[in-house]
Every structure is written in C-alpha cells, then in structure tokens.
Write an enzyme that holds these catalytic residues in place. Structure first.
Site, PDB file in Angstrom:
ATOM      1  N   GLY A  87       2.517   2.421  10.541  1.00 40.75           N
ATOM      2  CA  GLY A  87       3.393   3.474  10.494  1.00 40.75           C
ATOM      3  C   GLY A  87       4.132   3.791  11.839  1.00 40.75           C
ATOM      4  O   GLY A  87       4.678   5.033  11.858  1.00 40.75           O
ATOM      5  N   HIS A 121      -9.433   0.906   4.961  1.00 43.13           N
ATOM      6  CA  HIS A 121      -8.189   1.070   5.754  1.00 43.13           C
ATOM      7  C   HIS A 121      -8.413   2.063   6.848  1.00 43.13           C
ATOM      8  O   HIS A 121      -9.239   2.996   6.810  1.00 43.13           O
ATOM      9  CB  HIS A 121      -7.186   1.813   4.621  1.00 43.13           C
ATOM     10  CG  HIS A 121      -5.976   1.966   5.244  1.00 43.13           C
ATOM     11  ND1 HIS A 121      -5.134   2.685   6.121  1.00 43.13           N
ATOM     12  CD2 HIS A 121      -4.776   0.886   5.082  1.00 43.13           C
ATOM     13  CE1 HIS A 121      -4.105   2.422   6.366  1.00 43.13           C
ATOM     14  NE2 HIS A 121      -3.803   1.555   5.810  1.00 43.13           N
ATOM     15  N   GLU A 149      -6.885   4.453   7.723  1.00 42.98           N
ATOM     16  CA  GLU A 149      -6.826   5.929   7.556  1.00 42.98           C
ATOM     17  C   GLU A 149      -7.887   6.561   6.922  1.00 42.98           C
ATOM     18  O   GLU A 149      -8.402   7.617   7.246  1.00 42.98           O
ATOM     19  CB  GLU A 149      -5.544   6.408   6.706  1.00 42.98           C
ATOM     20  CG  GLU A 149      -4.298   6.107   7.507  1.00 42.98           C
ATOM     21  CD  GLU A 149      -2.940   5.444   6.739  1.00 42.98           C
ATOM     22  OE1 GLU A 149      -2.942   5.502   5.451  1.00 42.98           O
ATOM     23  OE2 GLU A 149      -2.091   5.038   7.395  1.00 42.98           O
ATOM     24  N   GLU A 188      -5.261  -5.028  10.593  1.00 41.60           N
ATOM     25  CA  GLU A 188      -4.259  -3.930  10.739  1.00 41.60           C
ATOM     26  C   GLU A 188      -4.430  -3.503  12.304  1.00 41.60           C
ATOM     27  O   GLU A 188      -5.327  -2.233  12.283  1.00 41.60           O
ATOM     28  CB  GLU A 188      -4.122  -2.989   9.624  1.00 41.60           C
ATOM     29  CG  GLU A 188      -4.028  -3.460   8.495  1.00 41.60           C
ATOM     30  CD  GLU A 188      -3.547  -2.692   7.429  1.00 41.60           C
ATOM     31  OE1 GLU A 188      -2.316  -2.768   6.859  1.00 41.60           O
ATOM     32  OE2 GLU A 188      -4.188  -1.531   7.138  1.00 41.60           O
ATOM     33  N   SER A 230       3.443  -1.773  10.422  1.00 41.01           N
ATOM     34  CA  SER A 230       4.973  -2.165  10.459  1.00 41.01           C
ATOM     35  C   SER A 230       5.559  -3.308  10.205  1.00 41.01           C
ATOM     36  O   SER A 230       6.670  -3.924  10.663  1.00 41.01           O
ATOM     37  CB  SER A 230       5.423  -1.305  11.847  1.00 41.01           C
ATOM     38  OG  SER A 230       4.872  -0.336  12.094  1.00 41.01           O
ATOM     39  N   LYS A 259       0.156   4.171  -0.452  1.00 43.67           N
ATOM     40  CA  LYS A 259      -0.664   5.287   0.185  1.00 43.67           C
ATOM     41  C   LYS A 259      -0.564   6.653  -0.573  1.00 43.67           C
ATOM     42  O   LYS A 259      -0.354   6.214  -1.902  1.00 43.67           O
ATOM     43  CB  LYS A 259      -0.147   5.747   1.722  1.00 43.67           C
ATOM     44  CG  LYS A 259      -0.125   4.530   2.595  1.00 43.67           C
ATOM     45  CD  LYS A 259       0.059   4.892   3.938  1.00 43.67           C
ATOM     46  CE  LYS A 259      -0.127   3.586   4.835  1.00 43.67           C
ATOM     47  NZ  LYS A 259      -0.120   3.654   5.974  1.00 43.67           N
ATOM     48  N   ASN A 284       0.945  -1.164  -0.049  1.00 43.87           N
ATOM     49  CA  ASN A 284       0.041  -0.005  -0.135  1.00 43.87           C
ATOM     50  C   ASN A 284       0.837   1.183  -0.014  1.00 43.87           C
ATOM     51  O   ASN A 284       1.452   1.640   1.047  1.00 43.87           O
ATOM     52  CB  ASN A 284      -0.851   0.079   1.114  1.00 43.87           C
ATOM     53  CG  ASN A 284      -1.728   1.402   1.376  1.00 43.87           C
ATOM     54  OD1 ASN A 284      -1.952   2.110   0.531  1.00 43.87           O
ATOM     55  ND2 ASN A 284      -2.484   1.353   2.479  1.00 43.87           N
TER      56      ASN A 284
HETATM   57  C1  PEP Z   1      -0.859   0.183   6.341  1.00 47.06           C
HETATM   58  O1  PEP Z   1      -1.019   1.279   6.277  1.00 47.06           O
HETATM   59  O2  PEP Z   1      -1.573  -0.782   5.665  1.00 47.06           O
HETATM   60  C2  PEP Z   1       0.421  -0.523   6.932  1.00 47.06           C
HETATM   61  C3  PEP Z   1       0.537  -1.649   7.180  1.00 47.06           C
HETATM   62  O3  PEP Z   1       1.555   0.726   7.088  1.00 47.06           O
HETATM   63  P1  PEP Z   1       2.865   0.529   7.432  1.00 47.06           P
HETATM   64  O4  PEP Z   1       3.353  -0.776   6.911  1.00 47.06           O
HETATM   65  O5  PEP Z   1       3.683   1.433   7.267  1.00 47.06           O
HETATM   66  O6  PEP Z   1       2.762   0.219   8.996  1.00 47.06           O
END
Ligand code: PEP
Length: 253
Positions: free
Chosen positions: A176, A98, A100, A170, A216, A11, A9
């Site tokens: 992040g 997601h 976000e 998630e 992460s 983003k 992803n």
């Molecule tokens: C995400 O936003 O789907 C995600 C997993 O981000 P990150 O790997 O940066 O934590």
C-alpha cells in the site's frame, strides 16, 4: 507443475453495490479477455460479500477466497468465522497471516499455524503471507524474519498437507506504499523460501509450491516481477479494486 495465481485482496473496501459492480465488471472483462488458462484468478472480498462473489464466480472463470478465518473450530468466539462456515459456502482459498492482521490484531505465527490447520481440515487452501518490515530489511534481517514465519507457521505440516499451501511474500514496506520490491529483491526472497521448503520437504514439494509476490504490484510492474523464475504470481491489494487493473495483472505472465 506449480500453478500461476493472481489473487485480489479487497481488504475492508467497497459498499455492497460497489462490490456487486466490481464482481460483475471482473466477470464481464473475463468474457471479453482471454486469460492464460494456466493462471488461477482468485477474488478475496470481505466476509459479507462472499456469497455474491460465489454466485458470480459460478458463472465466471475466477474463484473466491476469504481474507481471514478463526483459529478455533466452533463455539463462544464472538465475531469469528470458522473454516466450517467457509467450507459450507464453497470457499476454496483463505488468506492467513497478512501483515495487517499480524500488526493490528496481534496474529502470531502460532495463531497462523492454528488457522492453517483449521483451513486444511476443511479442504480450503491457505494463502499464507510472510514478509519483513522496513527496519528489518534495513538491518539485513529479512531472511531470518521470513524463515521464522515460514518455519513456525507452516513446518508442523506433513508434506501432503503442505502441498495445499500457497505462500505470499509481501515485504511490509511495499504494501500500500507504492514502493515495490525490485524484481531482483523479489526473486532473491522467493528462491530463499523455495530453498527452505526443499530442505524441509524435498525438491519436488518445493517445485510444486506457488509463491506469490505482494506489495504495490500493478499493471505497470507485474510483467517484470512475474518474469522471475520463482515468482508464481501476485497477491494484489489496491490494484484488485479495479477490474481492468486486476485483469491486466493476470495477463502479465
Ligand atoms: C496486500 O495487502 O496484500 C497488498 C499486496 O496490497 P497492495 O497491493 O495495495 O500493496
């Protein structure tokens, strides 16, 4: 047998030149490296880069997904992109719900459900995200929160429709932040999600559903996360912005 999947992803990152370079880096790295053919690799760039991503993917091993879709079929919805448009571009996957989008754009489970319906009507596989925020985990409410997201976002589907869905757990506190769920926390939640699916649609559908972990995930922790029986891969944010890291994660099974 359910598919193993590593999806990136991006983003809202990368200039056009950088996106082009990353896509070609991924493609070149895929020529040099051997990825287990049972692992599906998906790249989800921002909308304006879907076309170049699609073009590069035609000559490579990875597939392309979008990061969002409209909950409406067509019409006066300024700024929205419909599932019909994505289908026309041969986009095979799309991320929905997601955290976000839930947090900044007020995407509710009802909107997630409507987006999933749009995607399935246009033969695009939804990658549906769920996960609790830190306060919910600290209050030990993570199972209740995820159960509501799954039930309200997905359980209106028939078993046949649900078979097209990919789930991404998630935990929002891990996205992040550099904090990763422990392999035991990931396994516990993935097994819980699979049990919800089994209760609703039966063991076979549950067994065939890919449940990805996101938050992460990076080359240094992917192996121990993916070693869990109910973790079928990852949805990768930050680490998908570098071809070597992304492929190292894909090789972690
Ligand atoms: C995400 O936003 O789907 C995600 C997993 O981000 P990150 O790997 O940066 O934590």
């Amino acid at each position: 047998m359910r598919k193993k999947i590593v999806a990136g992803n991006w983003k809202m990152n990368k200039t056009f030149e950088e996106a082009d370079e990353l896509l070609n880096d991924i493609s070149e790295a895929l020529e040099a490296e051997t990825i287990d053919p049972s692992v599906g690799l998906i790249v989800c760039p921002p909308f304006p880069y879907l076309e170049i991503a699609s073009d590069v993917s035609d000559e490579s091993y990875f597939q392309v997904g979008a990061q969002n879709v409209s909950d409406q079929e067509m019409g006066a919805y300024t700024g929205e992109v419909s599932a019909t448009m994505l289908q026309y571009m041969d986009i095979a996957y799309c991320i929905v719900g997601h955290s976000e989008r839930r947090a900044y754009y007020h995407e509710t489970d009802a909107i997630v459900a409507a987006k999933v319906n749009q995607l399935l009507a246009h033969e695009i596989q939804p990658i549906v995200c769920c996960g609790e925020v830190l306060e919910e985990r600290e209050a030990n409410r993570q199972f209740e929160v995820v159960k509501t997201q799954i039930q309200d976002g997905l359980f209106h589907l028939s078993a046949e429709e649900f078979a097209q869905v990919i789930i991404a757990y998630e935990p929002v506190w891990a996205i992040g932040t550099g904090k990763t769920a422990t392999p035991a926390q990931a396994q516990e939640m993935h097994a819980f999600i699979r049990s919800l699916i089994a209760e609703k649609y039966g063991a076979q559908v549950a067994d065939n559903t890919s449940i990805l972990y996101g938050g992460s995930c990076k080359p240094s922790n992917a192996k121990e996360l993916f070693a869990n029986p109910d973790v079928d891969g990852g949805l990768i944010g930050g680490a998908s912005l570098n071809a070597n890291d992304f492929l190292a994660i894909a090789k972690a099974f």
